[in-house]
Design a protein around this motif. Structure first.
Motif, PDB file in Angstrom:
ATOM      1  N   UNK A 203     -31.206 -51.494   7.580  1.00 50.51           N
ATOM      2  CA  UNK A 203     -32.164 -50.166   7.303  1.00 50.51           C
ATOM      3  C   UNK A 203     -32.725 -49.780   8.696  1.00 50.51           C
ATOM      4  N   UNK A 204     -32.626 -48.579   9.101  1.00 51.55           N
ATOM      5  CA  UNK A 204     -33.130 -48.090  10.447  1.00 51.55           C
ATOM      6  C   UNK A 204     -34.374 -47.110  10.038  1.00 51.55           C
ATOM      7  N   UNK A 205     -35.465 -47.279  10.955  1.00 49.10           N
ATOM      8  CA  UNK A 205     -36.421 -45.897  10.987  1.00 49.10           C
ATOM      9  C   UNK A 205     -36.013 -45.398  12.187  1.00 49.10           C
ATOM     10  N   UNK A 206     -36.523 -43.915  12.231  1.00 52.92           N
ATOM     11  CA  UNK A 206     -35.903 -43.063  13.476  1.00 52.92           C
ATOM     12  C   UNK A 206     -37.325 -41.895  13.452  1.00 52.92           C
ATOM     13  N   UNK A 207     -37.457 -41.618  14.748  1.00 51.51           N
ATOM     14  CA  UNK A 207     -38.379 -40.491  14.833  1.00 51.51           C
ATOM     15  C   UNK A 207     -37.822 -39.359  15.017  1.00 51.51           C
ATOM     16  N   UNK A 208     -38.198 -38.327  13.893  1.00 55.37           N
ATOM     17  CA  UNK A 208     -37.765 -37.174  13.675  1.00 55.37           C
ATOM     18  C   UNK A 208     -38.057 -36.111  14.860  1.00 55.37           C
ATOM     19  N   UNK A 209     -37.363 -35.434  15.323  1.00 55.82           N
ATOM     20  CA  UNK A 209     -37.567 -34.490  16.504  1.00 55.82           C
ATOM     21  C   UNK A 209     -37.341 -32.934  16.386  1.00 55.82           C
ATOM     22  N   UNK A 210     -36.426 -32.849  15.365  1.00 53.97           N
ATOM     23  CA  UNK A 210     -35.933 -31.377  15.019  1.00 53.97           C
ATOM     24  C   UNK A 210     -34.542 -31.613  14.335  1.00 53.97           C
ATOM     25  N   UNK A 211     -34.231 -30.155  13.920  1.00 54.72           N
ATOM     26  CA  UNK A 211     -32.933 -30.133  13.163  1.00 54.72           C
ATOM     27  C   UNK A 211     -32.843 -30.542  11.849  1.00 54.72           C
ATOM     28  N   UNK A 212     -31.778 -30.876  11.144  1.00 54.20           N
ATOM     29  CA  UNK A 212     -31.786 -31.409   9.803  1.00 54.20           C
ATOM     30  C   UNK A 212     -32.604 -32.773   9.650  1.00 54.20           C
ATOM     31  N   UNK A 213     -33.174 -32.733   8.385  1.00 55.73           N
ATOM     32  CA  UNK A 213     -33.809 -34.129   8.148  1.00 55.73           C
ATOM     33  C   UNK A 213     -32.906 -35.120   7.786  1.00 55.73           C
ATOM     34  N   UNK A 214     -31.910 -34.775   7.054  1.00 60.00           N
ATOM     35  CA  UNK A 214     -30.853 -35.520   6.696  1.00 60.00           C
ATOM     36  C   UNK A 214     -29.960 -36.230   7.612  1.00 60.00           C
ATOM     37  N   UNK A 215     -29.752 -35.547   8.741  1.00 63.65           N
ATOM     38  CA  UNK A 215     -28.602 -35.865   9.622  1.00 63.65           C
ATOM     39  C   UNK A 215     -29.043 -36.620  10.747  1.00 63.65           C
ATOM     40  N   UNK A 216     -28.512 -37.683  11.298  1.00 66.62           N
ATOM     41  CA  UNK A 216     -29.087 -38.592  12.336  1.00 66.62           C
ATOM     42  C   UNK A 216     -29.063 -37.856  13.727  1.00 66.62           C
ATOM     43  N   UNK A 217     -28.480 -36.622  13.906  1.00 65.23           N
ATOM     44  CA  UNK A 217     -28.618 -35.722  15.098  1.00 65.23           C
ATOM     45  C   UNK A 217     -30.125 -35.331  15.199  1.00 65.23           C
ATOM     46  N   UNK A 218     -30.834 -35.341  13.997  1.00 64.67           N
ATOM     47  CA  UNK A 218     -32.029 -34.568  14.032  1.00 64.67           C
ATOM     48  C   UNK A 218     -33.106 -35.698  14.470  1.00 64.67           C
ATOM     49  N   UNK A 219     -32.678 -36.946  14.966  1.00 64.16           N
ATOM     50  CA  UNK A 219     -33.653 -38.234  15.183  1.00 64.16           C
ATOM     51  C   UNK A 219     -33.444 -38.483  16.597  1.00 64.16           C
ATOM     52  N   UNK A 220     -34.331 -38.892  17.366  1.00 59.04           N
ATOM     53  CA  UNK A 220     -34.152 -39.151  18.811  1.00 59.04           C
ATOM     54  C   UNK A 220     -34.455 -40.717  19.155  1.00 59.04           C
ATOM     55  N   UNK A 221     -35.266 -41.323  18.356  1.00 55.65           N
ATOM     56  CA  UNK A 221     -35.556 -42.763  18.788  1.00 55.65           C
ATOM     57  C   UNK A 221     -35.372 -43.412  17.485  1.00 55.65           C
ATOM     58  N   UNK A 222     -34.548 -44.668  17.813  1.00 50.79           N
ATOM     59  CA  UNK A 222     -34.385 -45.589  16.339  1.00 50.79           C
ATOM     60  C   UNK A 222     -34.843 -46.805  16.731  1.00 50.79           C
ATOM     61  N   UNK A 223     -35.261 -47.528  15.605  1.00 48.78           N
ATOM     62  CA  UNK A 223     -35.341 -48.831  15.709  1.00 48.78           C
ATOM     63  C   UNK A 223     -34.233 -49.682  15.651  1.00 48.78           C
ATOM     64  N   UNK A 224     -34.428 -51.092  15.733  1.00 48.30           N
ATOM     65  CA  UNK A 224     -33.231 -51.755  15.719  1.00 48.30           C
ATOM     66  C   UNK A 224     -32.729 -52.199  14.392  1.00 48.30           C
TER      67      UNK A 224
END
Length: 122
Positions: A93-114
């Motif tokens: 399970x990964x958490x990630x910061x939302x920065x734009x775009x779709x909330x359900x796609x990985x491209x909408x997130x810019x920073x990810x936890x390990x």
């Protein structure tokens, strides 16, 4: 910017876990945060997301009714409470910061936890 996910472990089917994601290095309360998961041999998939204020949440169909996402901006932390766990919930399970775009796609997130591993046994 850093996100640190924790709280994974091994649990029997029907059990519960609470994941935490602690953020640092940015103004946490300005951003939405999402949880994704990736099972062995599968693509990373969306689980849940919460808006910057906590007032808006979205869940994958697989998580609805069982998982709850929440946040405490004073602690720079987002939580994922997982109940009624099933073997098919086994994943990193990964958490990630939302920065734009779709909330359900990985491209909408810019920073990810390990990532933190959740294993559900039958």
């Amino acid at each position: 910017v850093q996100l640190q996910a924790s709280g994974g472990g091994m649990v029997q089917a029907g059990g519960s876990l609470r994941l935490s994601c602690v953020a640092s290095g940015h103004t946490f309360s300005n951003y939405g945060v999402g949880w994704f998961r990736q099972a062995p041999g599968k693509e990373r998939e969306f689980v849940a997301v919460i808006s910057w204020s906590g007032g808006i949440t979205h869940y994958a169909d697989s998580a609805k009714g069982r998982f709850t996402i929440s946040r405490d901006n004073a602690k720079n932390t987002v939580y994922l409470q997982m109940n009624s766990l099933k073997p098919e919930d086994t994943a990193v399970y990964y958490c990630a910061r939302k920065y734009g775009g779709s909330w359900s796609e990985t491209l909408g997130y810019d920073y990810w936890g390990q990532g933190t591993l959740v294993t559900v046994s039958s």
